[in-house]
Write an enzyme that holds these catalytic residues in place. Structure first.
Site, PDB file in Angstrom:
ATOM      1  N   HIS A 116     -17.547  19.067  -7.422  1.00 24.06           N
ATOM      2  CA  HIS A 116     -16.330  19.184  -6.620  1.00 24.06           C
ATOM      3  C   HIS A 116     -15.465  17.942  -6.853  1.00 24.06           C
ATOM      4  CE1 HIS A 116     -13.663  19.310  -3.164  1.00 24.06           C
ATOM      5  NE2 HIS A 116     -13.908  20.607  -3.122  1.00 24.06           N
ATOM      6  N   LYS A 119     -17.241  20.936   3.934  1.00 24.99           N
ATOM      7  CA  LYS A 119     -17.080  19.487   3.696  1.00 24.99           C
ATOM      8  C   LYS A 119     -17.770  18.699   4.828  1.00 24.99           C
ATOM      9  CE  LYS A 119     -13.121  20.576   0.943  1.00 24.99           C
ATOM     10  NZ  LYS A 119     -11.821  20.216   0.382  1.00 24.99           N
ATOM     11  N   GLU A 144     -13.879  16.069  -4.948  1.00 27.47           N
ATOM     12  CA  GLU A 144     -14.108  14.945  -4.046  1.00 27.47           C
ATOM     13  C   GLU A 144     -15.342  14.140  -4.481  1.00 27.47           C
ATOM     14  OE1 GLU A 144     -13.898  17.259  -0.423  1.00 27.47           O
ATOM     15  OE2 GLU A 144     -11.803  17.649  -0.918  1.00 27.47           O
ATOM     16  N   SER A 154      -6.568  25.717  -1.274  1.00 27.19           N
ATOM     17  CA  SER A 154      -5.628  26.249  -0.273  1.00 27.19           C
ATOM     18  C   SER A 154      -5.671  27.771  -0.139  1.00 27.19           C
ATOM     19  CB  SER A 154      -4.205  25.761  -0.550  1.00 27.19           C
ATOM     20  OG  SER A 154      -4.136  24.361  -0.374  1.00 27.19           O
ATOM     21  N   GLY A 158      -6.625  21.298  -0.274  1.00 29.17           N
ATOM     22  CA  GLY A 158      -6.257  20.686   1.000  1.00 29.17           C
ATOM     23  C   GLY A 158      -4.775  20.372   1.121  1.00 29.17           C
ATOM     24  N   ASN A 172     -16.715  25.921   1.854  1.00 26.95           N
ATOM     25  CA  ASN A 172     -17.125  24.527   1.779  1.00 26.95           C
ATOM     26  C   ASN A 172     -16.624  23.863   3.056  1.00 26.95           C
ATOM     27  OD1 ASN A 172     -17.561  21.862   1.241  1.00 26.95           O
ATOM     28  ND2 ASN A 172     -16.253  21.760  -0.583  1.00 26.95           N
ATOM     29  N   GLU A 185     -10.734  24.938  -9.466  1.00 27.41           N
ATOM     30  CA  GLU A 185     -10.093  24.356  -8.289  1.00 27.41           C
ATOM     31  C   GLU A 185      -9.082  23.318  -8.738  1.00 27.41           C
ATOM     32  OE1 GLU A 185     -12.367  24.807  -4.528  1.00 27.41           O
ATOM     33  OE2 GLU A 185     -13.393  23.159  -5.498  1.00 27.41           O
TER      34      GLU A 185
END
Ligand code: PGA
Length: 251
Positions: free
Chosen positions: A95, A13, A97, A211, A171, A11, A165
């Protein structure tokens, strides 16, 4: 039992430019990649076409989002059929985000999954608990709620991959331990078994994201219920090639 190939997905992003993405494509095009691994990369929407036209055929391209309708007056949105039309095979949905920053609800995610599957895309359906939920030992409660909203919209499970996730690992450099991830993946599989039966539970691939990098990929990949890795930050670096080949060292 055949569960399909191990998956390594990326991904990107909202990162990259034509030139930096073509450099990553070039890296993959020249790499020796494990043919036993299903690989996809997910550039920003506007670069999907460019990436698809330049990338080797045995690596698939995915989108990071799509809308929950097939066509119509939805200014600024992109339908899953359009992604198919430009050669995308995967779409990442739910996701964290998207859920947190863009306020996508469980219901939105479920409807997007349905529309994307109908369009013939493979869906990476993301679930994960936040740090405070993790600390309050609410992980499974949160995941089962998110999964319920997705499962209601899936008729054929063969094109759906679940991505676990943990939000606290995304991140942050703070990866779940292989044991932690394995425990949760097993719980997701048993949830699938109780709701959808043995076939769906045994066939559905459950991949881990948060991560992932070269130093932890092999340990994670070794766990029985971890059927793939989903890579954010490290997918923008040359080490992504080595993560794609992670099984070669460990099995
Ligand atoms: P990360 O992102 O690998 O940078 O933690 C993972 C993701 O958001 O899928």
């Amino acid at each position: 039992m055949v569960r399909g190939k191990f998956i390594v997905g990326s991904n990107y992003k909202m990162n990259g430019s034509q030139s930096s993405l073509l450099a990553l494509v070039g890296l993959l095009n020249h790499a020796q990649l494990d043919s036993n691994v299903e690989i996809f990369i997910s550039p920003p929407l506007v670069y999907i076409d460019l990436v698809r036209k330049n990338l080797r055929r045995d690596v698939a391209v995915g989108a990071q989002n799509c809308y929950l309708k097939a066509t119509g007056a939805y200014t600024g949105e992109v339908a899953p059929e359009m992604l198919r039309d430009i050669g995308a095979e995967y779409v990442i949905l739910g996701h964290t985000e998207r859920r947190e920053i863009f306020k996508e609800s469980d219901t939105d995610v479920g409807l997007k999954v349905e529309q994307a599957l109908q369009a013939g895309l493979r869906v990476i359906a993301c679930v994960g608990e936040k740090l405070e939920e993790h600390q309050a030992e609410k992980t499974l409660e949160v995941l089962y709620r998110q999964l319920d909203a997705i499962a209601d919209h899936v008729l054929d499970w063969s094109n759906l991959v679940v991505a676990y996730e943990p939000v606290w690992a995304i991140g942050t450099g703070r990866v779940a331990t292989p044991e932690q991830a394995q425990r949760v993946h097993r719980a997701i599989r048993e949830w699938l078994r109780s709701k959808k039966g043995d076939h769906v539970a045994d066939q559905t691939r459950i991949i881990y994201g948060g991560s992932v990098n070269l130093s932890n990929a092999a340990m994670l990949a070794n766990e029985e219920d971890i059927d793939g890795l989903f890579v954010g930050g490290a997918s923008l670096k040359p080490e992504f090639v080595d993560i794609c080949n992670v099984l070669q060292g460990s099995r």
